[in-house]
Enzyme design. Structure first.
Site, short mmCIF file in Angstrom:
data_model
loop_
_atom_site.label_atom_id
_atom_site.label_comp_id
_atom_site.label_asym_id
_atom_site.label_seq_id
_atom_site.Cartn_x
_atom_site.Cartn_y
_atom_site.Cartn_z
N GLY A 9 0.79 -1.24 0.00
CA GLY A 9 0.00 0.00 0.00
C GLY A 9 0.82 1.28 0.00
O GLY A 9 0.31 2.34 0.41
N ARG A 88 -4.97 -8.83 -9.05
CA ARG A 88 -5.89 -9.62 -9.88
C ARG A 88 -6.39 -8.78 -11.04
O ARG A 88 -6.47 -7.55 -10.94
CB ARG A 88 -7.10 -10.09 -9.05
CG ARG A 88 -6.77 -11.15 -8.02
CD ARG A 88 -6.42 -12.48 -8.69
NE ARG A 88 -6.03 -13.50 -7.73
CZ ARG A 88 -4.79 -13.71 -7.29
NH1 ARG A 88 -3.81 -12.95 -7.72
NH2 ARG A 88 -4.52 -14.66 -6.42
N ILE A 89 -6.77 -9.47 -12.13
CA ILE A 89 -7.43 -8.79 -13.24
C ILE A 89 -8.88 -8.59 -12.84
O ILE A 89 -9.55 -9.54 -12.41
CB ILE A 89 -7.41 -9.68 -14.52
CG1 ILE A 89 -6.00 -10.16 -14.84
CG2 ILE A 89 -8.05 -8.95 -15.70
CD1 ILE A 89 -5.07 -9.08 -15.23
N LEU A 90 -9.39 -7.38 -12.98
CA LEU A 90 -10.78 -7.12 -12.60
C LEU A 90 -11.73 -7.78 -13.59
O LEU A 90 -11.44 -7.87 -14.79
CB LEU A 90 -11.04 -5.62 -12.55
CG LEU A 90 -10.43 -4.90 -11.34
CD1 LEU A 90 -10.63 -3.40 -11.48
CD2 LEU A 90 -11.03 -5.40 -10.03
N ASN A 104 -4.19 1.88 -13.55
CA ASN A 104 -3.28 0.95 -12.89
C ASN A 104 -1.87 1.52 -12.95
O ASN A 104 -1.52 2.19 -13.92
CB ASN A 104 -3.31 -0.40 -13.63
CG ASN A 104 -2.37 -1.43 -13.00
OD1 ASN A 104 -2.34 -1.58 -11.77
ND2 ASN A 104 -1.61 -2.12 -13.82
N HIS A 106 2.11 0.39 -13.03
CA HIS A 106 2.92 -0.80 -13.31
C HIS A 106 4.40 -0.37 -13.29
O HIS A 106 4.75 0.67 -13.88
CB HIS A 106 2.54 -1.37 -14.68
CG HIS A 106 3.29 -2.62 -15.02
ND1 HIS A 106 2.98 -3.84 -14.45
CD2 HIS A 106 4.35 -2.83 -15.83
CE1 HIS A 106 3.82 -4.76 -14.92
NE2 HIS A 106 4.66 -4.17 -15.76
N THR A 141 -7.76 -2.31 -18.82
CA THR A 141 -8.76 -2.93 -19.69
C THR A 141 -8.81 -4.42 -19.34
O THR A 141 -8.22 -4.83 -18.35
CB THR A 141 -8.35 -2.76 -21.18
OG1 THR A 141 -7.09 -3.41 -21.36
CG2 THR A 141 -8.24 -1.30 -21.56
N GLN A 173 9.46 7.13 -7.97
CA GLN A 173 8.78 7.82 -9.08
C GLN A 173 7.30 7.44 -9.14
O GLN A 173 6.46 8.27 -9.50
CB GLN A 173 9.46 7.49 -10.42
CG GLN A 173 10.90 7.94 -10.49
CD GLN A 173 11.06 9.41 -10.13
OE1 GLN A 173 10.40 10.27 -10.71
NE2 GLN A 173 11.93 9.71 -9.17
N GLU A 174 6.97 6.19 -8.79
CA GLU A 174 5.55 5.81 -8.74
C GLU A 174 4.81 6.74 -7.79
O GLU A 174 3.69 7.18 -8.08
CB GLU A 174 5.39 4.36 -8.24
CG GLU A 174 5.97 3.32 -9.18
CD GLU A 174 5.71 1.90 -8.70
OE1 GLU A 174 4.65 1.64 -8.10
OE2 GLU A 174 6.58 1.03 -8.92
C1 GRF Z 1 4.06 -1.32 -7.24
O1 GRF Z 1 5.36 -1.66 -7.66
C2 GRF Z 1 3.15 -1.12 -8.41
O2 GRF Z 1 3.80 -0.57 -9.52
C3 GRF Z 1 2.71 -2.53 -8.71
O3 GRF Z 1 2.58 -3.14 -7.46
C4 GRF Z 1 3.41 -2.49 -6.51
C5 GRF Z 1 2.51 -2.02 -5.41
O4 GRF Z 1 3.24 -1.47 -4.34
N1 GRF Z 1 1.50 -2.56 -9.49
P1 GRF Z 1 2.47 -0.81 -3.12
O5 GRF Z 1 1.51 -1.86 -2.58
O6 GRF Z 1 1.76 0.40 -3.64
O7 GRF Z 1 3.54 -0.47 -2.13
#
Ligand code: GRF
Length: 211
Positions: A9, A88-90, A104, A106, A141, A173-174
């Site tokens: 999270g 999971r894929i929704l 999403n 990634h 999607t 960066q996320e």
């Molecule tokens: C992240 O690396 C995200 O890009 C991927 O799953 C991970 C989730 O990390 N989809 P967190 O649970 O937000 O710390």
């Protein structure tokens, strides 16, 4: 928005922090999780957000589990669905209910290294010897990691990187990119035209800086 999580999270936390600091003008109406012991649940509860857990074995099928999650998001009037590490894929019903409104994050520069959860994409990037890696926010999607790309952030791959050091550089960066993208949605700047997404008035890529 509704945020769907499965684990740590930290992206949820980035959204919570951005809202608290006034960088994101949005509200997390509900957090939906599919694992009882996901650490992200505590982050949501600590922030006072309504949080619900839908464990697969409590339902007859994946469809009924996903139906219950979808009903929950709708009951909380979610307008945008954020997959923040949802594993999971929704079900198709989600995509039909929220067309172009599910995003999403990634940990790769899609379409490279699609599929697989953290740290598989980062490991694949390292093994491929690429010199630039990063993360992508895309529209979810029915296909895995394949919807229109909304925004990306790039980081260098350094000679002595391990999967952990690279994953951490990408994760930082996320945490910048995801709140920024949600803010663009909140401002009504996001325009999806077929496979291409245009963000009015901004260039949707972030560059790493060590300073
Ligand atoms: C992240 O690396 C995200 O890009 C991927 O799953 C991970 C989730 O990390 N989809 P967190 O649970 O937000 O710390």
């Amino acid at each position: 928005m509704a945020v769907l999580i499965s684990g740590r999270g930290s992206n949820l936390q980035a959204l919570i922090d951005a809202i608290a600091e006034g960088r994101l003008d949005a509200e997390i109406a509900v957090v939906i999780c599919n694992h009882k012991h996901a650490p992200g649940i505590q982050r949501a509860r600590a922030a006072g957000i309504a949080t619900y857990v839908f464990v697969r074995r409590d339902y007859e099928s994946r469809e009924t589990q996903h139906e219950a999650m979808l009903a929950c998001a709708q009951e909380h009037d979610a307008e945008l669905i954020v997959l923040g590490g949802f594993d999971r894929i929704l079900s198709p019903a989600w995509v039909e209910t929220y067309p172009n409104r599910i995003i999403n994050i990634h940990p790769s520069l899609l379409p490279a290294f699609a599929g697989g959860m953290n740290p598989k994409p980062q490991q694949d990037a390292l093994e491929a010897g690429v010199k630039i890696a990063g993360c992508t926010v895309h529209i979810a999607t029915a296909d895995v990691d394949a919807g229109p790309i909304v925004a990306q952030a790039a980081v260098p791959v350094l000679a002595d990187d391990t999967v952990d050091t690279l994953a951490n550089r990408i994760l930082a960066q996320e945490h910048r990119l995801l709140p920024q993208v949600v803010q663009w949605f909140a401002e009504g700047r996001v325009h999806i035209e077929g496979d291409r997404v245009r963000i009015a008035g901004v260039i949707p890529c972030l560059w790493w800086s060590d300073g």
